[in-house]
Design an enzyme around this catalytic site. Structure first.
Site, PDB file in Angstrom:
ATOM      1  N   ILE A  87      -4.078  -9.473   1.268  1.00 10.59           N
ATOM      2  CA  ILE A  87      -4.578 -10.342   2.339  1.00 10.59           C
ATOM      3  C   ILE A  87      -5.921  -9.914   2.827  1.00 10.59           C
ATOM      4  O   ILE A  87      -5.930  -8.680   3.153  1.00 10.59           O
ATOM      5  CB  ILE A  87      -3.346 -10.547   3.534  1.00 10.59           C
ATOM      6  CG1 ILE A  87      -2.120 -11.121   3.019  1.00 10.59           C
ATOM      7  CG2 ILE A  87      -3.836 -11.424   4.662  1.00 10.59           C
ATOM      8  CD1 ILE A  87      -2.238 -12.431   2.610  1.00 10.59           C
ATOM      9  N   CYS A 103       0.858  -1.196  -0.231  1.00  7.99           N
ATOM     10  CA  CYS A 103      -0.088  -0.111  -0.102  1.00  7.99           C
ATOM     11  C   CYS A 103       0.863   1.196   0.059  1.00  7.99           C
ATOM     12  O   CYS A 103       1.978   1.098  -0.095  1.00  7.99           O
ATOM     13  CB  CYS A 103      -0.825   0.069   1.287  1.00  7.99           C
ATOM     14  SG  CYS A 103      -1.915  -1.725   1.349  1.00  7.99           S
TER      15      CYS A 103
END
Length: 628
Positions: free
Chosen positions: A54, A2
């Site tokens: 995830i 990210c």
């Protein structure tokens, strides 16, 4: 994987405008195209852009514990998060998601900064603790994930995954740091603890920064370092078995993802080893990809195809023209800071290719630093043996004189560049290695700089970081010291920066299994003969992989992502090289006549200045973009 950004007021808890945080995260939206979020409280604001890997449904950030006493934004992956989660649950933690991010929140609450030592992963994160009124910034051991920070005029500390995130804040001021230009010209990148813009720093690899309300901004604290001072005991067979175990664990731990996963495959030892171990651990064909060049002398696709056939991978190859310089401006925008490793061009292309089918790709980066794979390690070890036989007083006089008299032969393989070797032998080992790993020599830099640049850097030298690192290294041997210095500077500054920016530019998560810290810590203890033997680097690793890979892969000469920039500056980019002498941005720091001579000498074939011209071109384009 990210992008993160945020603000924290260490003194007065001023209100934070969420729109400012959103501006900062929007500037790095390529790092996280799947979602965004902003959280603010008096004196603190956290922002996040998400690339979902995830717990696709439950891993949104910023993530908070109930009551918002602890809030985190996180860039990276924690590969052992399930083990850490079980330990925390035994201590009473109650999890609400299946995300590795939540482990950071509960781990900080229980262990504080010591949570870092329990993590196996790549990460940069910011965690706000409302009870302690502090902001905790941390970066992983190797520096896989970046984190920039600066103090703004209103007293706030701003941080972001990339420099462009800071530049999006309206109070950020852009002023070039001359010392960083010297670092860049010497090393080819801006080092891990510096920035091209004054007042900005990168949180160094393996360090954390604890900001507390009412206290001044402290210096970062080191929480991990690689230790070359110990030696593993055991037979070659025993150490080989242990190394194989670490290699397997490094690969398998990085194959956990809720999205499509694959690997880069160059056909070299490192990427081939990763693919071999992935195939061993996977029931499905491993997705692999290779970039080839139309020019045969730059192409490795045949070796990659041999590995793909051997392990029945789902393989894709794309050939590109070696004259791929049209990508330069794209890379300048991706890196923000000047970055002069030409292999960034094909690295970007292979990331593009991988992203067409997968969201996560494993790479072979790190083995050269850990297992002494670079050719420069062999030269350094050999030169140090000579230095050990001849007193310094004799070496400096005899070799120094011979080196100055010997004709320069930039065009020849290093084996035949006696001038380089003679001059290196006349110096101390650390000084010679610092120059060997650099790009533009101190003497050439001095000729290129203008008076304003000399005054601004005040005697600062790019090589000093290497001298300091090698002098203080926890090490026994000159090879240890060289590898340690590369872990501190070259690896995070060049290799990992290249992979992070090129992969994130196309929203791809790159993972480096050969940089698993357990593998790195073990490799650092190996006797020198297990790393470098008979002129071969990575000796024990190659021996360990003999059961998996053919000899023509294991023992062929090392070949990198070679880019023909020398030919470019005598052909397609020759006019651009000549134009550097009139660049208003460069003329503030460099002597125009010296730049003109540099380009003319290269174009005429009187000298080979390709790497320096590449640096200057990248610097010119980067500064023009940074300064608007």
């Amino acid at each position: 994987m990210c992008g993160i950004a945020g603000l924290y007021h260490p003194q007065t808890p001023k209100p934070i405008d969420p729109a400012r945080i959103a501006l900062m995260t929007d500037a790095i939206a390529h790092r996280g195209p799947d979602g965004s979020g902003v959280w603010t409280a008096p004196g603190v604001g956290l922002g996040h852009r998400r690339l979902s890997i995830i717990d696709l449904a439950g891993g949104a950030q910023p993530m908070a514990l109930p009551g918002e006493s602890h809030v985190v934004v996180f860039n990276g992956e924690i590969y052992n998060f399930q083990d850490v989660r079980r330990e925390l649950e035994e201590l009473g933690a109650r999890f609400r998601s299946n995300s590795d991010t939540e482990v950071l929140l509960h781990g900080w609450r229980v262990w504080g900064p010591e949570v870092l030592r329990r993590l196996n992963g790549m990460f940069a994160f910011a965690l706000y603790d409302a009870d302690r009124r502090c902001l905790f910034l941390a970066r992983d051991r190797m520096g896989v994930k970046p984190l920039f920070y600066t103090e703004l005029a209103d007293g706030a500390v701003a941080f972001a995954s990339e420099l462009k995130g800071l530049m999006a804040h309206p109070l950020f001021r852009r002023q070039v740091d001359a010392r960083a230009i010297e670092d860049f010209m010497g090393l080819g990148y801006v080092p891990d603890d510096a920035s091209i813009l004054s007042g900005v720093r990168k949180l160094p690899a393996g360090q954390f920064l604890l900001l507390e309300r009412g206290r001044p901004v402290p210096r970062p604290m080191r929480w991990w370092d690689v230790d070359f001072s110990r030696r593993a005991k055991g037979s070659a067979a025993d150490l080989q078995a242990e190394l194989t175990h670490h290699l397997r664990e490094g690969v398998r731990s990085r194959m956990v993802a809720d999205v499509p996963l694959g690997a880069f495959l160059s056909g070299g030892v490192d990427s081939s080893a990763v693919v071999a171990l992935m195939a061993e651990a996977s029931r499905q064909p491993v997705k692999t990809c290779t970039i080839g060049f139309a020019q045969a002398d730059h192409d490795e696709t045949a070796y990659a195809q041999a590995i793909a056939d051997r392990f029945a991978t789902d393989h894709r190859t794309r050939r590109v023209d070696a004259d791929d310089f049209g990508l330069i401006d794209t890379l300048v925008a991706a890196f923000d800071e000047p970055f002069a490793d030409p292999s960034a061009l094909p690295t970007y292309r292979v990331c593009e290719l991988a992203r067409e089918q997968v969201t996560v790709a494993l790479s072979g980066d790190g083995a050269d630093e850990a297992m002494a794979g670079y050719r420069r390690y062999r030269f350094h070890a050999a030169e140090e043996r000579v230095r050990g036989l001849i007193p310094e007083s004799i070496r400096s006089g005899v070799f120094g004189t011979a080196g100055r008299l010997y004709p320069k032969a930039d065009w020849a393989p290093r084996l035949f560049r006696a001038k380089t070797t003679l001059l290196a032998l006349s110096e101390g080992g650390a000084a010679a290695y610092a120059k060997a790993v650099g790009v533009t020599t101190p003497a050439l830099r001095d000729r290129l700089y203008g008076d304003a640049m000399r005054r601004a850097i005040g005697g600062h030298r790019a090589e000093q970081r290497y001298l300091d690192a090698m002098a203080t290294a926890p090490a026994r041997d000159p090879l240890d010291r060289a590898q340690y210095a590369d872990f501190r500077h070259w690896l995070p500054g060049d290799i990992l920066t290249k992979v992070d920016r090129t992969s994130m530019a196309v929203s791809l998560e790159a993972r480096e299994p050969l940089l698993d810290h357990r593998l790195i810590e073990f490799a650092a203890t190996l006797p020198v003969s297990m790393r470098l033997r008979g002129g071969q680097g990575k000796w024990l690793m190659k021996r360990a992989m003999q059961a998996h890979l053919p000899r023509d892969i294991l023992y062929r000469p090392k070949q990198g992502f070679d880019v023909p920039i020398a030919a470019w500056f005598r052909g397609s980019l020759a006019d651009e090289a000549a134009a550097l002498a009139t660049s208003p941005v460069l003329l503030h720091w460099f002597d125009g006549k010296a730049l003109a001579r540099l380009a003319a000498d290269h174009r005429a074939g009187r000298a080979d200045h390709d790497r320096t011209l590449w640096q200057l071109m990248i610097l010119d384009r980067s500064l023009r973009r940074l300064l608007g």
